[in-house]
Design a protein around this motif. Structure first.
Motif, PDB file in Angstrom:
ATOM      1  N   MET A   1       0.854  -1.162   0.000  1.00 54.28           N
ATOM      2  CA  MET A   1       0.000   0.000   0.000  1.00 54.28           C
ATOM      3  C   MET A   1       0.904   1.230   0.000  1.00 54.28           C
ATOM      4  O   MET A   1       1.829   1.323   0.781  1.00 54.28           O
ATOM      5  CB  MET A   1      -0.880  -0.014   1.247  1.00 54.28           C
ATOM      6  N   ARG A   2       0.639   2.136  -0.920  1.00 56.80           N
ATOM      7  CA  ARG A   2       1.453   3.340  -0.971  1.00 56.80           C
ATOM      8  C   ARG A   2       0.566   4.577  -1.003  1.00 56.80           C
ATOM      9  O   ARG A   2      -0.576   4.529  -1.449  1.00 56.80           O
ATOM     10  CB  ARG A   2       2.399   3.315  -2.154  1.00 56.80           C
ATOM     11  N   LEU A   3       1.114   5.671  -0.548  1.00 58.35           N
ATOM     12  CA  LEU A   3       0.397   6.937  -0.462  1.00 58.35           C
ATOM     13  C   LEU A   3       0.651   7.730  -1.746  1.00 58.35           C
ATOM     14  O   LEU A   3       1.805   7.965  -2.118  1.00 58.35           O
ATOM     15  CB  LEU A   3       0.897   7.705   0.756  1.00 58.35           C
ATOM     16  N   ILE A   4      -0.425   8.134  -2.433  1.00 60.57           N
ATOM     17  CA  ILE A   4      -0.288   8.875  -3.691  1.00 60.57           C
ATOM     18  C   ILE A   4      -1.135  10.143  -3.633  1.00 60.57           C
ATOM     19  O   ILE A   4      -2.112  10.208  -2.889  1.00 60.57           O
ATOM     20  CB  ILE A   4      -0.704   8.016  -4.908  1.00 60.57           C
ATOM     21  N   PRO A   5      -0.799  11.149  -4.438  1.00 65.02           N
ATOM     22  CA  PRO A   5      -1.613  12.377  -4.506  1.00 65.02           C
ATOM     23  C   PRO A   5      -2.968  12.108  -5.168  1.00 65.02           C
ATOM     24  O   PRO A   5      -3.121  11.174  -5.963  1.00 65.02           O
ATOM     25  CB  PRO A   5      -0.782  13.324  -5.370  1.00 65.02           C
ATOM     26  N   ILE A   6      -3.941  12.928  -4.870  1.00 63.87           N
ATOM     27  CA  ILE A   6      -5.302  12.768  -5.396  1.00 63.87           C
ATOM     28  C   ILE A   6      -5.336  12.887  -6.917  1.00 63.87           C
ATOM     29  O   ILE A   6      -6.063  12.152  -7.579  1.00 63.87           O
ATOM     30  CB  ILE A   6      -6.239  13.799  -4.735  1.00 63.87           C
ATOM     31  N   LEU A  28      -8.634   2.239  -3.386  1.00 63.59           N
ATOM     32  CA  LEU A  28      -8.177   3.501  -2.819  1.00 63.59           C
ATOM     33  C   LEU A  28      -8.776   3.666  -1.433  1.00 63.59           C
ATOM     34  O   LEU A  28      -9.977   3.472  -1.256  1.00 63.59           O
ATOM     35  CB  LEU A  28      -8.593   4.672  -3.697  1.00 63.59           C
ATOM     36  N   PHE A  29      -7.935   4.012  -0.463  1.00 63.50           N
ATOM     37  CA  PHE A  29      -8.358   4.224   0.916  1.00 63.50           C
ATOM     38  C   PHE A  29      -8.042   5.644   1.342  1.00 63.50           C
ATOM     39  O   PHE A  29      -7.061   6.228   0.882  1.00 63.50           O
ATOM     40  CB  PHE A  29      -7.616   3.272   1.870  1.00 63.50           C
ATOM     41  N   THR A  30      -8.842   6.196   2.258  1.00 63.22           N
ATOM     42  CA  THR A  30      -8.539   7.498   2.841  1.00 63.22           C
ATOM     43  C   THR A  30      -7.393   7.345   3.837  1.00 63.22           C
ATOM     44  O   THR A  30      -6.939   6.241   4.113  1.00 63.22           O
ATOM     45  CB  THR A  30      -9.766   8.082   3.569  1.00 63.22           C
ATOM     46  N   ALA A  31      -6.939   8.454   4.387  1.00 62.42           N
ATOM     47  CA  ALA A  31      -5.827   8.425   5.337  1.00 62.42           C
ATOM     48  C   ALA A  31      -6.169   7.616   6.589  1.00 62.42           C
ATOM     49  O   ALA A  31      -5.324   6.903   7.125  1.00 62.42           O
ATOM     50  CB  ALA A  31      -5.422   9.845   5.712  1.00 62.42           C
ATOM     51  N   LYS A  32      -7.408   7.713   7.051  1.00 60.70           N
ATOM     52  CA  LYS A  32      -7.834   6.946   8.231  1.00 60.70           C
ATOM     53  C   LYS A  32      -8.214   5.516   7.873  1.00 60.70           C
ATOM     54  O   LYS A  32      -8.472   4.709   8.744  1.00 60.70           O
ATOM     55  CB  LYS A  32      -9.029   7.620   8.899  1.00 60.70           C
ATOM     56  N   LYS A  33      -8.304   5.231   6.581  1.00 63.26           N
ATOM     57  CA  LYS A  33      -8.666   3.912   6.050  1.00 63.26           C
ATOM     58  C   LYS A  33     -10.074   3.486   6.475  1.00 63.26           C
ATOM     59  O   LYS A  33     -10.357   2.301   6.616  1.00 63.26           O
ATOM     60  CB  LYS A  33      -7.632   2.869   6.442  1.00 63.26           C
ATOM     61  N   ASP A  34     -10.958   4.466   6.683  1.00 64.94           N
ATOM     62  CA  ASP A  34     -12.336   4.137   7.027  1.00 64.94           C
ATOM     63  C   ASP A  34     -13.258   4.192   5.815  1.00 64.94           C
ATOM     64  O   ASP A  34     -14.383   3.712   5.875  1.00 64.94           O
ATOM     65  CB  ASP A  34     -12.850   5.064   8.131  1.00 64.94           C
ATOM     66  N   ARG A  35     -12.805   4.765   4.722  1.00 67.29           N
ATOM     67  CA  ARG A  35     -13.568   4.808   3.479  1.00 67.29           C
ATOM     68  C   ARG A  35     -12.700   4.265   2.353  1.00 67.29           C
ATOM     69  O   ARG A  35     -11.485   4.455   2.356  1.00 67.29           O
ATOM     70  CB  ARG A  35     -13.958   6.244   3.126  1.00 67.29           C
ATOM     71  N   PHE A  80     -13.989  10.795  -1.093  1.00 69.04           N
ATOM     72  CA  PHE A  80     -12.769  11.530  -0.785  1.00 69.04           C
ATOM     73  C   PHE A  80     -13.009  13.037  -0.951  1.00 69.04           C
ATOM     74  O   PHE A  80     -12.382  13.679  -1.786  1.00 69.04           O
ATOM     75  CB  PHE A  80     -11.640  11.091  -1.728  1.00 69.04           C
ATOM     76  N   PRO A  81     -13.895  13.643  -0.168  1.00 63.17           N
ATOM     77  CA  PRO A  81     -14.263  15.045  -0.407  1.00 63.17           C
ATOM     78  C   PRO A  81     -13.161  16.058  -0.118  1.00 63.17           C
ATOM     79  O   PRO A  81     -13.005  17.013  -0.855  1.00 63.17           O
ATOM     80  CB  PRO A  81     -15.457  15.259   0.516  1.00 63.17           C
ATOM     81  N   ARG A  82     -12.383  15.870   0.921  1.00 55.99           N
ATOM     82  CA  ARG A  82     -11.372  16.854   1.296  1.00 55.99           C
ATOM     83  C   ARG A  82      -9.970  16.258   1.379  1.00 55.99           C
ATOM     84  O   ARG A  82      -9.083  16.832   1.998  1.00 55.99           O
ATOM     85  CB  ARG A  82     -11.727  17.476   2.644  1.00 55.99           C
ATOM     86  N   SER A  83      -9.765  15.131   0.770  1.00 59.70           N
ATOM     87  CA  SER A  83      -8.479  14.444   0.859  1.00 59.70           C
ATOM     88  C   SER A  83      -7.455  15.039  -0.093  1.00 59.70           C
ATOM     89  O   SER A  83      -7.788  15.481  -1.183  1.00 59.70           O
ATOM     90  CB  SER A  83      -8.650  12.960   0.543  1.00 59.70           C
ATOM     91  N   ASN A  84      -6.217  15.027   0.332  1.00 59.72           N
ATOM     92  CA  ASN A  84      -5.103  15.444  -0.519  1.00 59.72           C
ATOM     93  C   ASN A  84      -4.310  14.238  -1.005  1.00 59.72           C
ATOM     94  O   ASN A  84      -3.644  14.313  -2.022  1.00 59.72           O
ATOM     95  CB  ASN A  84      -4.162  16.375   0.237  1.00 59.72           C
TER      96      ASN A  84
END
Length: 93
Positions: A1-6, A28-35, A80-84
């Motif tokens: 799992m890697r972190l990528i820009p929106i 694709l997961f959010t930062a909190k991995k809840d969505r 992902f409404p406000r995710s970066n």
């Protein structure tokens, strides 16, 4: 799992609506991995699974590329409404 820009995540999702995509599945997961959003490409059909704000699964034909891309984009904006950044997991063909 890697972190990528929106921006990179939206580009990958749009490419999944093509039957020549090199990925079979993208999660694709959010930062909190809840969505999360899961997009599966079988070559003839695309399956969109939303898990977070909404919980549902829907299939789209890859022959209707504009409908497919619009649905994926709308689901992405809902989850992902406000995710970066987003976490990405892929499955190659």
């Amino acid at each position: 799992m890697r972190l990528i820009p929106i921006k990179q995540a939206t580009t990958l999702l749009k490419r999944m609506c093509d039957d020549k995509s090199k990925y079979r599945e993208i999660k694709l997961f959010t930062a909190k991995k809840d969505r999360s959003i899961t997009v599966k490409n079988t070559g003839t059909e695309l399956t969109l699974i939303e898990d977070g704000y909404l919980h549902f699964s829907k299939n789209y034909s890859l022959k209707e590329i504009s409908t497919c891309r619009h649905a994926v984009q709308a689901a992405f904006k809902k989850e992902f409404p406000r995710s970066n950044r987003a976490y990405l997991t892929t499955v190659s063909k």
